[in-house]
Design a protein around this motif. Structure first.
Motif, PDB file in Angstrom:
ATOM      1  N   ALA A 307       0.486  -1.228   0.132  1.00  0.00           N
ATOM      2  CA  ALA A 307       0.216   0.005  -0.039  1.00  0.00           C
ATOM      3  C   ALA A 307       1.023   1.531  -0.012  1.00  0.00           C
ATOM      4  O   ALA A 307       0.671   2.010  -0.855  1.00  0.00           O
ATOM      5  N   GLY A 308       1.842   1.011   0.441  1.00  0.00           N
ATOM      6  CA  GLY A 308       2.858   2.096   0.962  1.00  0.00           C
ATOM      7  C   GLY A 308       3.834   2.765  -0.342  1.00  0.00           C
ATOM      8  O   GLY A 308       4.023   3.529  -1.280  1.00  0.00           O
ATOM      9  N   ASP A 309       3.707   1.697  -0.816  1.00  0.00           N
ATOM     10  CA  ASP A 309       4.695   1.595  -2.116  1.00  0.00           C
ATOM     11  C   ASP A 309       3.792   1.916  -3.530  1.00  0.00           C
ATOM     12  O   ASP A 309       4.299   2.998  -4.220  1.00  0.00           O
ATOM     13  N   ALA A 310       2.761   1.652  -3.211  1.00  0.00           N
ATOM     14  CA  ALA A 310       1.763   2.344  -4.430  1.00  0.00           C
ATOM     15  C   ALA A 310       1.302   3.971  -3.681  1.00  0.00           C
ATOM     16  O   ALA A 310       1.279   4.595  -5.145  1.00  0.00           O
ATOM     17  N   MET A 311       1.184   4.273  -2.419  1.00  0.00           N
ATOM     18  CA  MET A 311       1.407   6.111  -2.021  1.00  0.00           C
ATOM     19  C   MET A 311       2.641   6.735  -3.111  1.00  0.00           C
ATOM     20  O   MET A 311       2.232   7.390  -3.567  1.00  0.00           O
ATOM     21  N   MET A 312       3.483   5.789  -3.197  1.00  0.00           N
ATOM     22  CA  MET A 312       5.188   7.238  -3.282  1.00  0.00           C
ATOM     23  C   MET A 312       4.838   6.933  -5.016  1.00  0.00           C
ATOM     24  O   MET A 312       5.054   7.716  -5.341  1.00  0.00           O
ATOM     25  N   ALA A 313       4.169   6.079  -5.603  1.00  0.00           N
ATOM     26  CA  ALA A 313       4.229   6.126  -7.002  1.00  0.00           C
ATOM     27  C   ALA A 313       2.795   6.973  -7.529  1.00  0.00           C
ATOM     28  O   ALA A 313       3.302   7.634  -8.390  1.00  0.00           O
ATOM     29  N   GLY A 314       1.793   6.836  -6.699  1.00  0.00           N
ATOM     30  CA  GLY A 314       0.064   7.754  -7.006  1.00  0.00           C
ATOM     31  C   GLY A 314       1.793   9.707  -6.935  1.00  0.00           C
ATOM     32  O   GLY A 314       0.820  10.122  -7.828  1.00  0.00           O
ATOM     33  N   LEU A 315       2.734  10.108  -5.919  1.00  0.00           N
ATOM     34  CA  LEU A 315       3.281  11.273  -5.921  1.00  0.00           C
ATOM     35  C   LEU A 315       4.240  11.236  -7.263  1.00  0.00           C
ATOM     36  O   LEU A 315       4.378  12.390  -7.745  1.00  0.00           O
ATOM     37  N   VAL A 316       4.784  10.194  -7.596  1.00  0.00           N
ATOM     38  CA  VAL A 316       5.189  10.412  -8.830  1.00  0.00           C
ATOM     39  C   VAL A 316       4.702  11.318  -9.807  1.00  0.00           C
ATOM     40  O   VAL A 316       4.768  11.931 -10.457  1.00  0.00           O
ATOM     41  N   SER A 317       3.599  10.271 -10.237  1.00  0.00           N
ATOM     42  CA  SER A 317       2.437  10.649 -11.343  1.00  0.00           C
ATOM     43  C   SER A 317       2.126  11.713 -11.231  1.00  0.00           C
ATOM     44  O   SER A 317       2.730  12.385 -12.201  1.00  0.00           O
ATOM     45  N   CYS A 318       1.964  12.522  -9.845  1.00  0.00           N
ATOM     46  CA  CYS A 318       1.249  13.758 -10.127  1.00  0.00           C
ATOM     47  C   CYS A 318       2.097  14.671 -10.057  1.00  0.00           C
ATOM     48  O   CYS A 318       1.812  15.616 -10.771  1.00  0.00           O
ATOM     49  N   TRP A 319       3.103  13.851  -9.202  1.00  0.00           N
ATOM     50  CA  TRP A 319       4.193  15.550 -10.056  1.00  0.00           C
ATOM     51  C   TRP A 319       4.534  15.850 -11.441  1.00  0.00           C
ATOM     52  O   TRP A 319       4.520  16.604 -11.559  1.00  0.00           O
ATOM     53  N   PHE A 320       4.478  14.866 -12.699  1.00  0.00           N
ATOM     54  CA  PHE A 320       4.219  14.501 -13.498  1.00  0.00           C
ATOM     55  C   PHE A 320       3.439  15.244 -13.761  1.00  0.00           C
ATOM     56  O   PHE A 320       3.709  15.922 -15.393  1.00  0.00           O
ATOM     57  N   GLU A 321       2.010  16.154 -14.002  1.00  0.00           N
ATOM     58  CA  GLU A 321       1.434  16.629 -13.858  1.00  0.00           C
ATOM     59  C   GLU A 321       0.913  17.584 -13.638  1.00  0.00           C
ATOM     60  O   GLU A 321      -0.410  18.546 -13.853  1.00  0.00           O
ATOM     61  N   ASP A 322       2.237  18.522 -12.655  1.00  0.00           N
ATOM     62  CA  ASP A 322       2.208  19.441 -12.457  1.00  0.00           C
ATOM     63  C   ASP A 322       1.096  19.486 -10.953  1.00  0.00           C
ATOM     64  O   ASP A 322      -0.079  21.018 -10.954  1.00  0.00           O
ATOM     65  N   MET A 323       0.306  18.272 -10.337  1.00  0.00           N
ATOM     66  CA  MET A 323      -0.390  18.628  -9.721  1.00  0.00           C
ATOM     67  C   MET A 323      -0.291  19.847  -8.019  1.00  0.00           C
ATOM     68  O   MET A 323       0.778  18.460  -8.017  1.00  0.00           O
ATOM     69  N   THR A 324      -0.575  20.315  -7.509  1.00  0.00           N
ATOM     70  CA  THR A 324      -0.321  20.744  -5.910  1.00  0.00           C
ATOM     71  C   THR A 324      -0.400  19.164  -4.929  1.00  0.00           C
ATOM     72  O   THR A 324      -0.199  18.576  -5.756  1.00  0.00           O
ATOM     73  N   LEU A 325       0.528  19.748  -3.689  1.00  0.00           N
ATOM     74  CA  LEU A 325       0.349  19.014  -2.855  1.00  0.00           C
ATOM     75  C   LEU A 325      -0.798  17.895  -2.419  1.00  0.00           C
ATOM     76  O   LEU A 325      -0.327  17.183  -2.252  1.00  0.00           O
ATOM     77  N   ALA A 326      -1.388  18.980  -2.065  1.00  0.00           N
ATOM     78  CA  ALA A 326      -2.798  18.020  -1.173  1.00  0.00           C
ATOM     79  C   ALA A 326      -3.409  17.278  -2.696  1.00  0.00           C
ATOM     80  O   ALA A 326      -3.639  16.231  -1.940  1.00  0.00           O
ATOM     81  N   GLU A 327      -3.482  17.858  -3.882  1.00  0.00           N
ATOM     82  CA  GLU A 327      -4.145  17.387  -4.899  1.00  0.00           C
ATOM     83  C   GLU A 327      -3.417  15.370  -5.140  1.00  0.00           C
ATOM     84  O   GLU A 327      -3.877  14.464  -5.067  1.00  0.00           O
ATOM     85  N   SER A 328      -2.268  16.077  -4.902  1.00  0.00           N
ATOM     86  CA  SER A 328      -1.257  14.407  -5.344  1.00  0.00           C
ATOM     87  C   SER A 328      -1.362  13.465  -3.858  1.00  0.00           C
ATOM     88  O   SER A 328      -1.001  12.431  -4.407  1.00  0.00           O
TER      89      SER A 328
END
Length: 363
Positions: A307-328
């Motif tokens: 579960a934690g590994d999936a969370m990290m992947a989500g943070l990385v993916s959102c970084w490429f989409e220029d999403m805010t930290l809250a959204e990420s």
């Protein structure tokens, strides 16, 4: 990005002057089909200008562990020094591998750098990652070595009695191997590392990442101290409560304590912190002062592993989409919730669409 587009990008990276017809012949598709895929890649910024000049920073590099998880479940009260009935399950694991596969499932180009033995486990793990869309060209096989393996034994109540962790092969992932991947790393959009790596490997990565944002998973309270002297090199750190306490030397007894701990990390140079607080959700903060809480997402828990590994992947993916930290963070929690509800370490149904659907249902 589709698997076909990933294949074409890979061929272009190997030979930027390769003719479209040759690409078509290699992939077994028409030349017009290749041209269409290349046009899509140009429109989305993966290729810029004529001559197939590839844009930098549009892919992720993950450096971390690959291992096979083997778990034995006793079906009745254990009798020691004897053979017991039950069931045994094998599952792909390793923090680095899990993160890389989830990033690929979320549609991002991802390269994994790791080591395995020249054995059945190693071949199986690499094949599974490749089929999920991960580029494994920079994974190394070592003859005569065992692929990293984690074996656990659970009693008839599901409680773990004992486990053995054989990860010595990661010592083979040395700076002399990493230097061969220096160009790949320094042209990435994000570098992700996990603390299963040796201190020598982590030192090399932090000192050679250049301006590439480095995302770090501490893995455990035991392994987290490896990065204590490198916090100023970290862009995004994702610890849990215990890992944050070990690194900062500060106890988190009340939720109000989190603010002081977060500020300590920023004082050390960490740009973004995403602190997992279990049933309390996640606290996130940036060095510029942006901070907040993101409530947990209720989901049926089938398997907590990954579960934690999936969370990290989500943070990385959102970084490429220029999403805010809250959204990420919210999106990353959605990735984690989907993984919690699946019996596998990586939920094969993880995608941008499935996460958005879950978030809409829970909103």
């Amino acid at each position: 990005m589709t698997n076909r587009e990933k294949q074409i990008l890979y061929l272009l990276r190997q030979d930027p002057l390769i003719p479209q017809q040759e690409i078509a012949n290699i992939l077994g598709i028409s030349r017009s089909g290749v041209a269409g895929h290349i046009m899509n890649l140009m429109n989305r910024g993966y290729i810029k200008g004529k001559g197939y000049i590839l844009s930098d920073h549009n892919y992720v590099v993950v450096v971390g562990s690959i291992n096979m998880d083997v778990c034995g479940y006793a079906s009745s009260k254990l009798i020691y020094e004897d053979s017991n009935p039950g069931k045994v399950k094998c599952a792909p694991g390793g923090v680095g591998r899990n993160i890389a596969q989830n990033i690929a499932l979320l549609g991002k180009e991802c390269h994994l750098i790791s080591v395995v033995g020249d054995d059945f486990y190693g071949s199986t793990l690499l094949d599974l990652a490749k089929r999920a869309g991960v580029n494994i060209d920079h994974c190394y096989k070592f003859h005569g070595e065992n692929t990293s393996t984690y074996i656990s034994l659970l009693d008839d109540n599901g409680e773990m009695l004992v486990a053995i962790n054989d990860m010595h092969i990661l010592e083979k992932l040395t700076p002399s191997l990493l230097v061969d991947n220096c160009e790949l790393i320094q042209h990435a959009g994000v570098l992700v590392v996990d603390c299963n790596l040796s201190e020598e490997a982590l030192t090399w990565l932090f000192t050679n990442a250049g301006t590439i944002p480095v995302f770090v998973d501490p893995v455990s309270a035991f392994k987290a101290p490896k990065i204590k002297n490198w916090l100023s090199y970290i862009h995004t750190l994702k610890p849990n409560r215990l890992e944050a306490e070990v690194l900062s030397g500060m106890k988190i007894t009340h939720l109000s304590d989190v603010l002081g701990v977060a500020q300590w990390f920023h004082d050390q140079g960490v740009q973004r912190l995403v602190l997992s607080m279990g049933m309390e959700g996640a606290y996130f903060s940036e060095s510029n002062g942006v901070a907040g809480w993101s409530r947990p997402i209720n989901s049926k828990i089938v398997n907590v592993t990954g579960a934690g590994d999936a969370m990290m992947a989500g943070l990385v993916s959102c970084w490429f989409e220029d999403m805010t930290l809250a959204e990420s963070v919210r999106f990353a929690q959605g990735c984690s919730a989907l993984t919690l509800s699946c019996e596998f370490t990586n939920n094969p149904n993880l995608s941008n669409g499935s996460v958005q659907k879950l978030l809409e249902l829970r909103s």
